[in-house]
Design a protein around this motif. Structure first.
Motif, PDB file in Angstrom:
ATOM      1  N   THR A 161       0.826  -1.203   0.000  1.00 31.48           N
ATOM      2  CA  THR A 161       0.000   0.000   0.000  1.00 31.48           C
ATOM      3  C   THR A 161       0.861   1.254   0.000  1.00 31.48           C
ATOM      4  OG1 THR A 161      -1.821  -1.142   1.105  1.00 31.48           O
ATOM      5  CG2 THR A 161      -1.790   1.257   1.260  1.00 31.48           C
ATOM      6  N   THR A 162       1.980   1.212   0.728  1.00 31.11           N
ATOM      7  CA  THR A 162       2.895   2.352   0.725  1.00 31.11           C
ATOM      8  C   THR A 162       3.436   2.606  -0.679  1.00 31.11           C
ATOM      9  OG1 THR A 162       3.524   1.928   3.023  1.00 31.11           O
ATOM     10  CG2 THR A 162       5.031   3.267   1.707  1.00 31.11           C
ATOM     11  N   ARG A 163       3.818   1.554  -1.368  1.00 28.42           N
ATOM     12  CA  ARG A 163       4.300   1.722  -2.734  1.00 28.42           C
ATOM     13  C   ARG A 163       3.208   2.263  -3.646  1.00 28.42           C
ATOM     14  NH1 ARG A 163       7.394  -3.517  -4.868  1.00 28.42           N
ATOM     15  NH2 ARG A 163       7.579  -2.099  -6.655  1.00 28.42           N
ATOM     16  N   HIS A 164       2.006   1.756  -3.474  1.00 31.07           N
ATOM     17  CA  HIS A 164       0.878   2.264  -4.254  1.00 31.07           C
ATOM     18  C   HIS A 164       0.664   3.756  -3.991  1.00 31.07           C
ATOM     19  CE1 HIS A 164      -3.159   2.919  -5.755  1.00 31.07           C
ATOM     20  NE2 HIS A 164      -3.554   3.215  -4.539  1.00 31.07           N
ATOM     21  N   ASN A 165       0.741   4.142  -2.721  1.00 29.99           N
ATOM     22  CA  ASN A 165       0.500   5.540  -2.378  1.00 29.99           C
ATOM     23  C   ASN A 165       1.618   6.458  -2.876  1.00 29.99           C
ATOM     24  OD1 ASN A 165      -1.941   4.959  -1.180  1.00 29.99           O
ATOM     25  ND2 ASN A 165      -1.071   4.761   0.872  1.00 29.99           N
ATOM     26  N   ILE A 166       2.843   5.952  -2.928  1.00 28.18           N
ATOM     27  CA  ILE A 166       3.919   6.743  -3.535  1.00 28.18           C
ATOM     28  C   ILE A 166       3.556   7.071  -4.986  1.00 28.18           C
ATOM     29  CG2 ILE A 166       6.312   6.677  -4.354  1.00 28.18           C
ATOM     30  CD1 ILE A 166       6.947   4.970  -1.843  1.00 28.18           C
ATOM     31  N   ALA A 167       3.069   6.056  -5.698  1.00 33.25           N
ATOM     32  CA  ALA A 167       2.663   6.296  -7.088  1.00 33.25           C
ATOM     33  C   ALA A 167       1.493   7.280  -7.156  1.00 33.25           C
ATOM     34  CB  ALA A 167       2.293   4.974  -7.750  1.00 33.25           C
ATOM     35  N   ARG A 168       0.534   7.120  -6.264  1.00 29.11           N
ATOM     36  CA  ARG A 168      -0.649   7.986  -6.289  1.00 29.11           C
ATOM     37  C   ARG A 168      -0.269   9.445  -6.053  1.00 29.11           C
ATOM     38  NH1 ARG A 168      -4.896   9.389  -2.451  1.00 29.11           N
ATOM     39  NH2 ARG A 168      -3.775   8.297  -0.811  1.00 29.11           N
ATOM     40  N   TRP A 169       0.609   9.694  -5.047  1.00 30.69           N
ATOM     41  CA  TRP A 169       0.998  11.075  -4.779  1.00 30.69           C
ATOM     42  C   TRP A 169       1.971  11.591  -5.831  1.00 30.69           C
ATOM     43  CZ3 TRP A 169      -2.227  13.675  -2.243  1.00 30.69           C
ATOM     44  CH2 TRP A 169      -2.935  13.126  -1.162  1.00 30.69           C
ATOM     45  N   THR A 170       2.722  10.694  -6.476  1.00 30.28           N
ATOM     46  CA  THR A 170       3.540  11.094  -7.617  1.00 30.28           C
ATOM     47  C   THR A 170       2.653  11.624  -8.739  1.00 30.28           C
ATOM     48  OG1 THR A 170       5.298   9.513  -7.083  1.00 30.28           O
ATOM     49  CG2 THR A 170       5.164  10.260  -9.373  1.00 30.28           C
ATOM     50  N   GLU A 171       1.566  10.932  -8.986  1.00 30.70           N
ATOM     51  CA  GLU A 171       0.618  11.385 -10.006  1.00 30.70           C
ATOM     52  C   GLU A 171       0.025  12.745  -9.621  1.00 30.70           C
ATOM     53  OE1 GLU A 171      -3.211   9.650 -12.440  1.00 30.70           O
ATOM     54  OE2 GLU A 171      -2.962   9.061 -10.337  1.00 30.70           O
ATOM     55  N   ARG A 172      -0.391  12.874  -8.377  1.00 33.93           N
ATOM     56  CA  ARG A 172      -1.012  14.121  -7.954  1.00 33.93           C
ATOM     57  C   ARG A 172      -0.016  15.271  -7.887  1.00 33.93           C
ATOM     58  NH1 ARG A 172      -5.654  12.559  -3.454  1.00 33.93           N
ATOM     59  NH2 ARG A 172      -6.730  11.037  -4.769  1.00 33.93           N
ATOM     60  N   ALA A 173       1.268  14.940  -7.764  1.00 33.07           N
ATOM     61  CA  ALA A 173       2.301  15.977  -7.786  1.00 33.07           C
ATOM     62  C   ALA A 173       2.626  16.421  -9.205  1.00 33.07           C
ATOM     63  CB  ALA A 173       3.563  15.478  -7.087  1.00 33.07           C
ATOM     64  N   GLY A 174       1.967  15.818 -10.203  1.00 36.56           N
ATOM     65  CA  GLY A 174       2.118  16.296 -11.569  1.00 36.56           C
ATOM     66  C   GLY A 174       2.923  15.419 -12.495  1.00 36.56           C
ATOM     67  N   ASP A 175       3.209  14.169 -12.097  1.00 30.50           N
ATOM     68  CA  ASP A 175       4.019  13.298 -12.955  1.00 30.50           C
ATOM     69  C   ASP A 175       3.310  11.958 -13.150  1.00 30.50           C
ATOM     70  OD1 ASP A 175       5.973  12.064 -14.409  1.00 30.50           O
ATOM     71  OD2 ASP A 175       7.609  12.595 -13.054  1.00 30.50           O
ATOM     72  N   PRO A 176       2.235  11.950 -13.948  1.00 25.84           N
ATOM     73  CA  PRO A 176       1.482  10.706 -14.113  1.00 25.84           C
ATOM     74  C   PRO A 176       2.259   9.599 -14.814  1.00 25.84           C
ATOM     75  CG  PRO A 176       0.691  12.400 -15.615  1.00 25.84           C
ATOM     76  CD  PRO A 176       1.642  13.071 -14.683  1.00 25.84           C
ATOM     77  N   LEU A 177       3.172   9.954 -15.706  1.00 24.18           N
ATOM     78  CA  LEU A 177       3.956   8.916 -16.371  1.00 24.18           C
ATOM     79  C   LEU A 177       4.863   8.194 -15.383  1.00 24.18           C
ATOM     80  CD1 LEU A 177       4.885  10.688 -19.729  1.00 24.18           C
ATOM     81  CD2 LEU A 177       3.166   8.916 -19.341  1.00 24.18           C
ATOM     82  N   ALA A 178       5.462   8.938 -14.457  1.00 24.90           N
ATOM     83  CA  ALA A 178       6.271   8.290 -13.415  1.00 24.90           C
ATOM     84  C   ALA A 178       5.401   7.431 -12.524  1.00 24.90           C
ATOM     85  CB  ALA A 178       7.012   9.349 -12.600  1.00 24.90           C
ATOM     86  N   ALA A 179       4.182   7.898 -12.237  1.00 25.88           N
ATOM     87  CA  ALA A 179       3.257   7.107 -11.418  1.00 25.88           C
ATOM     88  C   ALA A 179       2.933   5.789 -12.102  1.00 25.88           C
ATOM     89  CB  ALA A 179       1.986   7.902 -11.153  1.00 25.88           C
ATOM     90  N   LEU A 180       2.673   5.834 -13.404  1.00 26.19           N
ATOM     91  CA  LEU A 180       2.389   4.600 -14.141  1.00 26.19           C
ATOM     92  C   LEU A 180       3.566   3.634 -14.070  1.00 26.19           C
ATOM     93  CD1 LEU A 180       0.545   5.797 -17.370  1.00 26.19           C
ATOM     94  CD2 LEU A 180      -0.331   4.205 -15.647  1.00 26.19           C
ATOM     95  N   ALA A 181       4.772   4.143 -14.207  1.00 23.94           N
ATOM     96  CA  ALA A 181       5.952   3.280 -14.131  1.00 23.94           C
ATOM     97  C   ALA A 181       6.047   2.621 -12.752  1.00 23.94           C
ATOM     98  CB  ALA A 181       7.203   4.088 -14.426  1.00 23.94           C
TER      99      ALA A 181
END
Length: 225
Positions: A161-181
């Protein structure tokens, strides 16, 4: 167990009916009586009344301090519950302040790598994000991940869940491509723990699909031969 089986309303009714009998038999300040009050507050929140849950936990805290002491794990968890239900009641800023104030006490009482201490760090990151600072939430969770992995293991649901949330906040911080990766890197471990048909897997796939659709025009074009 009625509540864990999915009926929070019935669990609340059963706990509320038990409280006067427990109080009469053991007294109002017996630790087991305080557990029932804790459960009433928790099930109240789970039925959707975050404000009353917050108030019930707030009223419980002085009695837990008096009976168990300020550094007892149940006292500290009560403080965490106050913070969380404060946030759920709509005040993320106050929840962040309460969680931040709790962290040094939890660290001193249980140690920096105790699971409950890691939960507080997770909550600080979550409330930071919900106050509008997605980038700091991402960074706090990224710093938390190695400790979460070392304490709980790489395949523990909380680590995933922590890893998932890192991706989620990465997306919300403006980097959806990094979140997808990050989500794609996470998916094999996620599937090994939850499987293809688990509701959390389906939700994650939906989130990834929505992000992929939103970023379709952002994908770099292949270089010409």
């Amino acid at each position: 167990w009625t509540g864990e089986a999915g009926d929070a309303t019935a669990a609340l009714e059963l706990s509320t009916a038990l409280l006067p009998d427990m109080t009469e038999a053991l007294g109002p300040h017996h630790p087991d009586t305080l557990v029932i009050r804790n459960n009433i507050a928790a099930w109240t929140g789970e039925t959707g009344d975050a404000t009353t849950a917050r108030d019930l936990f707030t009223a419980l805290l002085p009695d837990r301090i008096r009976v168990l002491g300020p550094s007892h794990i149940s006292t500290l968890v009560t403080r965490n519950n106050i913070a969380n239900w404060t946030g759920e009641a709509g005040d993320a800023t106050a929840a962040l302040e309460l969680s931040t104030a709790l962290l040094p006490d939890m660290t001193e009482a249980l140690g920096p790598h105790h699971p409950e201490t890691l939960v507080i760090r997770n909550n600080i990151a979550a409330w930071t994000g919900k106050t509008g600072d997605a980038a700091t939430a991402r960074d706090l969770l990224t710093a938390l991940l190695p400790d979460m992995t070392g304490t709980l293991g790489p395949d523990h649901p909380t680590t995933l869940t922590t890893r998932h949330n890192i991706a989620r906040w990465t997306e919300r911080a403006g980097d959806p491509l990094a979140a997808l990766a990050l989500w794609r890197e996470l998916m094999p471990r996620w599937l090994s723990v939850y499987g293809e048909d688990h509701p959390r897997t389906l939700l994650l796939r939906e989130r990834m699909a929505a992000t992929e659709a939103a970023t379709e025009g952002e994908r770099p074009e292949p270089e010409p031969e």
